[in-house]
Design an enzyme around this catalytic site. Structure first.
Site, short mmCIF file in Angstrom:
data_model
loop_
_atom_site.label_atom_id
_atom_site.label_comp_id
_atom_site.label_asym_id
_atom_site.label_seq_id
_atom_site.Cartn_x
_atom_site.Cartn_y
_atom_site.Cartn_z
N CYS A 82 0.84 -1.20 0.00
CA CYS A 82 0.00 0.00 0.00
C CYS A 82 0.88 1.26 0.00
CB CYS A 82 -0.99 -0.04 1.16
SG CYS A 82 -2.34 1.17 0.97
N HIS B 225 -3.90 -4.69 -0.05
CA HIS B 225 -3.51 -5.20 1.26
C HIS B 225 -3.59 -6.73 1.27
CE1 HIS B 225 -3.26 -1.46 3.61
NE2 HIS B 225 -4.19 -1.01 2.79
N GLU C 230 -2.62 -8.69 3.53
CA GLU C 230 -2.95 -9.16 4.89
C GLU C 230 -4.45 -9.11 5.16
OE1 GLU C 230 -2.57 -4.71 5.39
OE2 GLU C 230 -1.69 -6.27 4.13
#
Length: 206
Positions: free
Chosen positions: A80, A187, A189
């Site tokens: 990001c 992202h 994650e």
């Protein structure tokens, strides 16, 4: 060991948990010595460009990162804002970026009939020039979906540095790479099995 660089911004715990879930050893650190000892580096970030570059400068880790990534060739993954910081500059601020990849960060056009920021799930096309697939996306699904939250995106000088694209109003670069330097706008994650596969590839193939 993967060093997750802690400059006070980013989803550090979530990144560490996802890396451990895929079997990788990871450590959140603001220590230059730990970064030097690591096999790979993750540079996370959320928020405004100048805030991120200012935090990196204040951390005292800039020289260490340049040494490890540019001189030693250690693999690094920007996530990001951390990926945007790999570029030269951003329309969002005035501070220079790391300049590791020849790209600028530009805003999505306000007149394109789209909501800004680009927020939520979107499909990514991991195809490079010549139909090649970057190792970061190797063995993955044909149309992986990732979670995005951003108002600015990469604009690369060299098409060969773009490793994946996405469409939001218009096509844009969703992932970039040059040698040992990799970056993703989304992202991983927060992207469930798609993000897990991507982080596993970074841990195993970078």
């Amino acid at each position: 060991m993967i060093a997750i660089v802690d400059i006070g911004i980013g989803n550090l715990g979530a990144i560490k948990n996802m890396l451990r879930k895929v079997g990788a050893q990871a450590e959140i650190t603001d220590s230059a010595e730990a970064i030097k000892a690591a096999d790979k580096i993750v540079l996370p970030g959320v928020g405004a460009f100048d805030h991120g570059m200012g935090a990196l400068a204040a951390s005292g880790l800039m020289d260490t990162l340049n040494e490890q990534v540019l001189d030693a060739g250690k693999p690094v993954l920007g996530i990001c804002l951390g990926a945007q910081m790999l570029g030269r500059r951003s329309a969002e601020g005035s501070l220079p970026g790391l300049g590791w990849i020849d790209m600028d960060i530009v805003r999505f056009p306000r007149d394109a009939g789209i909501k800004i920021p680009h927020m939520g799930w979107n499909t990514v096309a991991p195809t490079m020039p010549g139909g090649r697939v970057h190792p970061l996306f190797a063995g993955g699904e044909d149309a992986p979906r990732f979670y995005f939250v951003h108002s600015f995106h990469f604009e690369c000088e060299r098409p060969e540095d773009v490793t994946a694209t996405c469409v939001y109003g218009k096509p844009f670069a969703a992932a970039v790479a040059r040698g040992n330097i990799w970056g993703v706008q989304f992202h991983p994650e927060k992207s469930h099995r798609f993000g897990a596969a991507l982080l596993r590839n970074f841990a195993e193939h970078a």
